[in-house]
Design an enzyme around this catalytic site. Structure first.
Site, PDB file in Angstrom:
ATOM      1  N   GLU A 145       0.825  -1.214   0.000  1.00  0.00           N
ATOM      2  CA  GLU A 145       0.000   0.000   0.000  1.00  0.00           C
ATOM      3  C   GLU A 145       0.856   1.260   0.000  1.00  0.00           C
ATOM      4  OE1 GLU A 145      -2.641  -0.171   3.369  1.00  0.00           O
ATOM      5  OE2 GLU A 145      -3.991  -1.590   2.381  1.00  0.00           O
ATOM      6  N   GLU A 232      -6.458  -7.291  -0.593  1.00  0.00           N
ATOM      7  CA  GLU A 232      -6.646  -7.215   0.865  1.00  0.00           C
ATOM      8  C   GLU A 232      -7.969  -6.521   1.143  1.00  0.00           C
ATOM      9  OE1 GLU A 232      -3.228  -5.714   3.434  1.00  0.00           O
ATOM     10  OE2 GLU A 232      -4.887  -4.542   4.264  1.00  0.00           O
TER      11      GLU A 232
HETATM   12  C1  IDC Z   1      -2.549  -3.940  10.491  1.00  0.00           C
HETATM   13  C2  IDC Z   1      -2.701  -5.100  11.456  1.00  0.00           C
HETATM   14  C3  IDC Z   1      -2.327  -4.633  12.849  1.00  0.00           C
HETATM   15  C4  IDC Z   1      -0.933  -4.023  12.809  1.00  0.00           C
HETATM   16  C5  IDC Z   1      -0.869  -2.902  11.759  1.00  0.00           C
HETATM   17  C6  IDC Z   1       0.514  -2.304  11.589  1.00  0.00           C
HETATM   18  O1  IDC Z   1      -4.022  -5.578  11.410  1.00  0.00           O
HETATM   19  O2  IDC Z   1      -2.365  -5.710  13.757  1.00  0.00           O
HETATM   20  O3  IDC Z   1      -0.626  -3.484  14.081  1.00  0.00           O
HETATM   21  O4  IDC Z   1      -1.249  -3.439  10.497  1.00  0.00           O
HETATM   22  O5  IDC Z   1       1.418  -3.248  11.159  1.00  0.00           O
HETATM   23  C7  IDC Z   1      -3.843  -2.265   5.885  1.00  0.00           C
HETATM   24  C8  IDC Z   1      -2.503  -2.868   5.848  1.00  0.00           C
HETATM   25  C9  IDC Z   1      -2.350  -3.917   6.923  1.00  0.00           C
HETATM   26  C10 IDC Z   1      -3.040  -3.484   8.206  1.00  0.00           C
HETATM   27  C11 IDC Z   1      -4.532  -3.417   7.911  1.00  0.00           C
HETATM   28  C12 IDC Z   1      -5.382  -3.035   9.132  1.00  0.00           C
HETATM   29  O6  IDC Z   1      -2.176  -3.414   4.587  1.00  0.00           O
HETATM   30  O7  IDC Z   1      -0.971  -4.107   7.155  1.00  0.00           O
HETATM   31  O8  IDC Z   1      -2.801  -4.441   9.192  1.00  0.00           O
HETATM   32  N1  IDC Z   1      -4.746  -2.454   6.843  1.00  0.00           N
HETATM   33  O9  IDC Z   1      -5.032  -1.755   9.585  1.00  0.00           O
HETATM   34  N2  IDC Z   1      -4.339  -1.403   4.998  1.00  0.00           N
HETATM   35  C13 IDC Z   1      -5.564  -1.009   5.411  1.00  0.00           C
HETATM   36  C14 IDC Z   1      -5.847  -1.670   6.593  1.00  0.00           C
END
Ligand code: IDC
Length: 309
Positions: A145, A232
């Site tokens: 992203e 995702e």
């Molecule tokens: C989130 C995980 C969370 C972690 C965070 C940072 O769910 O546990 O602490 O990342 O690493 C994304 C991202 C994905 C995120 C997810 C939810 O690709 O890495 O995971 N998210 O926030 N994009 C939108 C949402």
């Protein structure tokens, strides 16, 4: 139940034709599966039991292996490169032995811009694609992203340096390219598409945060012939937590099905957050009962089970 056929024996190597992902039978094809959480944090799910269970009991046909590049234990920060690469290749090997499709996800997030670790990305994709060049079940997601100030030009510049490395080694693999603004700006590739074969652009949504406006953007992109891949999504909010929104989730689901898009759900872990498919107290790696799964997990499983392998 265990099957004698697998997604890969049924569908073979994939390719992109126009805006569509196609299987080896030249029929439009949907991947539907789960993304790991950060591999470094939840390595326990990278096992044959789990992948096989997800394939046979949930009809998952694709696993996305999320390798965080930055942050704690990131591949380009303080993570142990060798053991992370080992874990990733273990995941590829298990998925391949089960005939599952597998997405190698270079999980750009905290660093905002994939150009930050350009050299690391080149080395990584050279290593993985040369090792697995002959595998037809691998898709390469070159930047999870892009976000913050990273615009489409930056992503384009990055992609045009990484794609030739992958295609030199794995000429027929499908490559997924992230779009700016955490993969919400699916309208941008149209302004200057990437001129290479087998490219799809990713869009990500979290249904409790992203609704009709993003669906309209997606519909526009589709009607403009942009190949879109949902690599995702969740039906909680964009933090990966908060309450799930089943009504919005079902609206997204209808749209995805109507257009035959691929969809990969975040996340395969038991972290205490609502996007996790497995309940926080559940240590199991397979045979998940309703009580072992979160509401997110049950909702996704019920959808996935309606799909053919
Ligand atoms: C989130 C995980 C969370 C972690 C965070 C940072 O769910 O546990 O602490 O990342 O690493 C994304 C991202 C994905 C995120 C997810 C939810 O690709 O890495 O995971 N998210 O926030 N994009 C939108 C949402």
């Amino acid at each position: 139940m265990s099957y004698s056929y697998t997604p890969y024996t049924l569908h073979g190597p994939l390719y992109v034709s126009g805006a569509k992902l196609m299987d080896g039978n030249r029929i439009p094809f949907q991947l539907h599966g789960v993304s790991t959480h950060g591999l470094a944090w939840y390595p326990q799910y990278v096992t044959k039991e789990t992948f096989q269970y997800l394939r046979d009991a949930w009809h998952v046909n694709c696993i996305r292996l999320a390798l965080y590049t930055a942050g704690s234990m990131g591949y380009q920060t303080d993570g142990d490169k060798e053991s992370l690469l080992h874990l990733l290749t273990k995941g590829i090997d298990i998925a391949s032995s089960l005939g599952l499709y597998v997405i190698v996800d270079w999980h750009v997030l905290e660093e905002h811009d994939p150009m930050v670790y350009l050299e690391g990305a080149k080395a990584f994709f050279e290593e993985v694609s040369s090792r697995y060049g002959s595998y037809g079940n691998i898709l390469y997601e070159i930047c999870n992203e892009p976000n913050g100030n990273c615009n489409w030009d930056r992503v384009h510049t990055y992609a045009s340096q990484i794609i030739p490395i992958i295609q030199k080694n794995a000429p027929y693999s499908v490559i997924l390219v992230g779009t700016p603004n955490w993969c919400q700006d699916i309208n941008l590739p149209q302004t200057s598409p990437i001129l290479a074969r087998n490219i799809m652009y990713t869009m990500h949504f979290y249904a409790a945060t992203h609704g009709q406006e993003m669906r309209s953007r997606l519909l526009n992109a589709i009607s403009n012939g942009i190949p879109v891949f949902i690599s995702e999504f969740g039906i909680c909010d964009a933090s990966g937590n908060g309450s799930i929104d089943v009504v919005e989730g079902n609206t997204w689901r209808s749209l995805i099905e109507q257009h035959g898009l691929s969809f990969i759900c975040w996340n395969l872990s038991n972290k205490k957050e609502s996007s996790s498919l497995i309940n926080a107290m559940c240590p199991k790696l397979d045979d998940f009962t309703d009580n072992d799964l979160s509401p997110h997990g049950r909702w996704f499983r019920d959808w996935c089970q309606t799909k053919p392998l």
